[in-house]
Write an enzyme that holds these catalytic residues in place. Structure first.
Site, PDB file in Angstrom:
ATOM      1  N   THR A   1       0.815  -1.213   0.000  1.00 32.02           N
ATOM      2  CA  THR A   1       0.000   0.000   0.000  1.00 32.02           C
ATOM      3  C   THR A   1       0.851   1.266   0.000  1.00 32.02           C
ATOM      4  O   THR A   1       1.983   1.261   0.505  1.00 32.02           O
ATOM      5  CB  THR A   1      -0.897   0.012   1.262  1.00 32.02           C
ATOM      6  OG1 THR A   1      -1.451   1.318   1.438  1.00 32.02           O
ATOM      7  CG2 THR A   1      -0.119  -0.312   2.524  1.00 32.02           C
TER       8      THR A   1
ATOM      9  N   TYR B   1      -1.423   0.055  10.248  1.00 32.28           N
ATOM     10  CA  TYR B   1      -1.711  -0.588   8.956  1.00 32.28           C
ATOM     11  C   TYR B   1      -0.507  -0.511   8.029  1.00 32.28           C
ATOM     12  O   TYR B   1      -0.003  -1.523   7.537  1.00 32.28           O
ATOM     13  CB  TYR B   1      -2.943   0.083   8.323  1.00 32.28           C
ATOM     14  CG  TYR B   1      -3.205  -0.343   6.896  1.00 32.28           C
ATOM     15  CD1 TYR B   1      -3.684  -1.619   6.611  1.00 32.28           C
ATOM     16  CD2 TYR B   1      -2.969   0.529   5.826  1.00 32.28           C
ATOM     17  CE1 TYR B   1      -3.922  -2.005   5.294  1.00 32.28           C
ATOM     18  CE2 TYR B   1      -3.207   0.155   4.525  1.00 32.28           C
ATOM     19  CZ  TYR B   1      -3.681  -1.114   4.262  1.00 32.28           C
ATOM     20  OH  TYR B   1      -3.902  -1.500   2.963  1.00 32.28           O
TER      21      TYR B   1
END
Ligand SMILES: NC(=O)c1ccc[n+]([C@@H]2O[C@H](COP(=O)([O-])OP(=O)(O)OC[C@H]3O[C@@H](n4cnc5c(N)ncnc54)[C@H](O)[C@@H]3O)[C@@H](O)[C@H]2O)c1
Ligand SMILES: O=c1ccn([C@@H]2O[C@H](COP(=O)(O)OP(=O)(O)O[C@H]3O[C@H](CO)[C@@H](O)[C@H](O)[C@H]3O)[C@@H](O)[C@H]2O)c(=O)[nH]1
Length: 344
Positions: free
Chosen positions: A122, A146
Site C-alpha cells: 500500500t 496498517y
C-alpha cells in the site's frame, strides 16, 4: 510464460474486492485461481473463477494443506486487515493478520516449494511524504499500524528472497476504486469507509450526505488529494507481476497508481456529473492519519511490468462503480449481515 503442466495460482483474500477482480483477470489470462479466504470481509458470491478453500491465513497447517492439495505455481496474497482507523483502534488484530498471516504463508510456501509471490502492499508504507509524486525510493515512514504492518510484511519477503530464493513482487496500491465493467463483482466492504462508494451511497439516497474530512488542507480547494486507480487496472498489473516472476524476473516493490491526483471535492463533483444526482456534502474535521496528498510516480510499473492504466480516468472509475452500486442495491445479492435493497 505459463508453465504448461500447472496453471494453478493460490489467491488469499480472493473473495474480497481486489482479489476477486484479480481472479477474473487471472482466469482470462489462462490461469486457474484457487481462493483461500475466511470470508471475514469477502463474499462467497465473488468466488466465480475457481474453487474456494475456506481458511485463515494465520492457520499454518491450513495453508500447508491448501498448498499440498492444489500445488500452485504462485501465490497472490490479498488477505489482510484493510481499514486504517481499525488498525489504530486495534493494532494487535492488525499486526496479527497482516504480519503473522504473511509469515505463516511464507513458511507454508517455503515448505511446499512455491517460489513466487505477489503481495498487496500500500501507499501507506510511505507515510506522509512531502513530494508531488511518490517514487519507490521515498523514505518508508508509515504513520499508522496498517502501513507499518504492510512494510514489515514486505521486509520479511525481502529476507525470504535472500534466504530461500522465494521471489516476490510487492505492489503498493494507491486508492483502488471502480468495479468490473461487466458488473459481475464490485466494491462491497463492510463497513464501507472508502470515498467513492460512500458518495455513491448519497447519490442513491442510502445516506443523506457525504462528510468531507478536512477542507483546510494545503491543496488548491482545501480537500485531500489521492491517486485513484481502477481495480481492473490493478488486476492487470497483478497478472503482469506474476508473468514477470514466472519469467525469471527479480523481486521488486512497485507503486500502482496513475501519476495524477484528484481532490475529495473533485471526486464529489465528478460523481454528481456522472450520476446526474444531487449529492449533498458537508465539511467535517480531518480524519486522523489522513495525509494531504498521495500521488504515485508510476514509471517503475510502466518500465518493469510494461503496465499502463487503461480505465483509471475518474469518470470511467465512477461510471463503473455507479453501475455496480445500482446493481448491488437495486437487484440485491444475498450478502450476509447487510440490508439489501433501497429504503424507499
Ligand atoms: N482497497 C484499497 O484501496 C487498498 C489499497 C491498498 C492496499 N490494499 C490491500 O489490498 C488487499 C485487498 O483489499 P480489499 O480492498 O480487496 O479488501 P477486502 O476486505 O475486500 O478483501 C480482503 C479479503 O481478505 C479476507 N481475509 C481477511 N482476513 C483474513 C484471514 N485472516 N484469513 C483469510 N482471509 C482473510 C477477507 O475475507 C476478504 O475476502 C488488502 O491486503 C489491503 O490491505 C487495499
Ligand atoms: O466519507 C469520507 C471518506 C473519505 N474521505 C476522504 O477521501 C479520501 C480518500 O479516503 P478513502 O477512500 O477512505 O481512502 P484512503 O484513506 O486514502 O485509503 C485507501 O488508500 C490508501 C492508499 O492511498 C490505502 O493504503 C488504504 O488501504 C485505502 O483504504 C481521504 O482524504 C479521506 O479523508 C472523505 O472526505 N469522506
Amino acid at each position: 510464460m505459463i508453465d504448461d503442466r500447472n496453471k494453478t495460482v493460490l489467491v488469499t483474500g480472493g473473495a474480497g474486492y481486489i482479489g476477486s477482480h484479480c481472479c477474473k483477470a487471472l482466469a482470462r489470462a489462462g490461469f486457474e485461481p484457487v481462493v483461500y479466504d475466511n470470508l471475514s470481509g469477502g463474499h462467497r458470491e465473488f468466488v466465480k473463477w475457481g474453487p474456494l478453500i475456506e481458511g485463515d491465513v494465520r492457520d499454518g497447517a491450513g495453508l500447508q494443506a491448501a498448498i499440498e492439495q492444489t500445488q500452485p505455481i504462485a501465490v497472490l496474497h490479498f488477505a489482510g486487515l484493510i481499514v486504517v482507523s481499525e488498525s489504530v483502534r486495534d493494532p494487535g488484530a492488525c499486526w496479527d493478520i497482516n504480519l503473522n498471516g504473511t509469515l505463516r504463508l511464507l513458511e507454508a510456501m517455503q515448505r511446499g516449494g512455491v517460489g513466487h509471490l505477489v503481495f498487496s502492499s500500500t501507499a501507506a508504507v510511505y507515510g506522509e511524504p512531502n513530494v508531488d509524486l511518490i517514487d519507490e525510493r521515498q523514505p518508508k515512514e508509515p504513520v499508522n499500524p496498517y502501513g507499518a504492518s504492510k512494510l514489515a510484511a514486505e521486509k520479511i519477503m525481502e529476507a525470504y528472497d535472500v534466504a530461500h530464493d522465494l521471489r516476490s513482487v510487492r505492489l503498493r496500491y494507491f486508492n483502488a476504486a471502480g468495479a468490473d465493467p461487466d458488473v459481475e463483482i464490485g466494491e462491497a466492504h463492510q463497513p464501507e469507509t472508502h470515498l467513492i462508494p460512500l458518495v455513491l451511497d448519497a447519490a442513491l439516497g442510502r445516506r443523506e450526505r457525504i462528510s468531507v474530512y478536512g477542507d483546510d488542507y494545503p491543496t488548491e480547494d482545501g480537500t485531500a488529494i489521492r491517486d485513484y486507480i481502477h481495480v481492473c487496472d490493478l488486476a492487470a498489473a497483478h497478472v503482469a507481476a506474476l508473468e514477470h516472476l514466472l519469467g525469471g524476473g527479480a523481486s521488486a516493490a512497485i507503486n500502482l497508481g496513475t501519476g495524477s491526483g484528484a481532490s475529495v471535492a473533485e471526486v464529489i463533483a465528478r460523481c454528481r456529473a456522472v450520476t446526474g444526482k444531487v449529492i449533498s456534502a458537508e465539511p467535517f474535521p480531518r480524519r486522523a492519519g489522513d495525509p494531504p496528498r498521495l500521488v504515485a510516480d508510476p514509471r517503475l510499473a510502466q518500465s518493469l511490468l510494461r503496465w499502463t492504466p487503461e480505465r483509471s480516468d475518474l469518470d470511467t472509475i465512477i461510471g463503473d462503480a455507479w453501475a455496480w452500486h445500482k446493481r448491488r442495491f437495486f437487484r440485491p445479492m444475498a450478502m450476509p449481515g447487510e440490508q439489501n435493497g433501497l429504503a424507499s
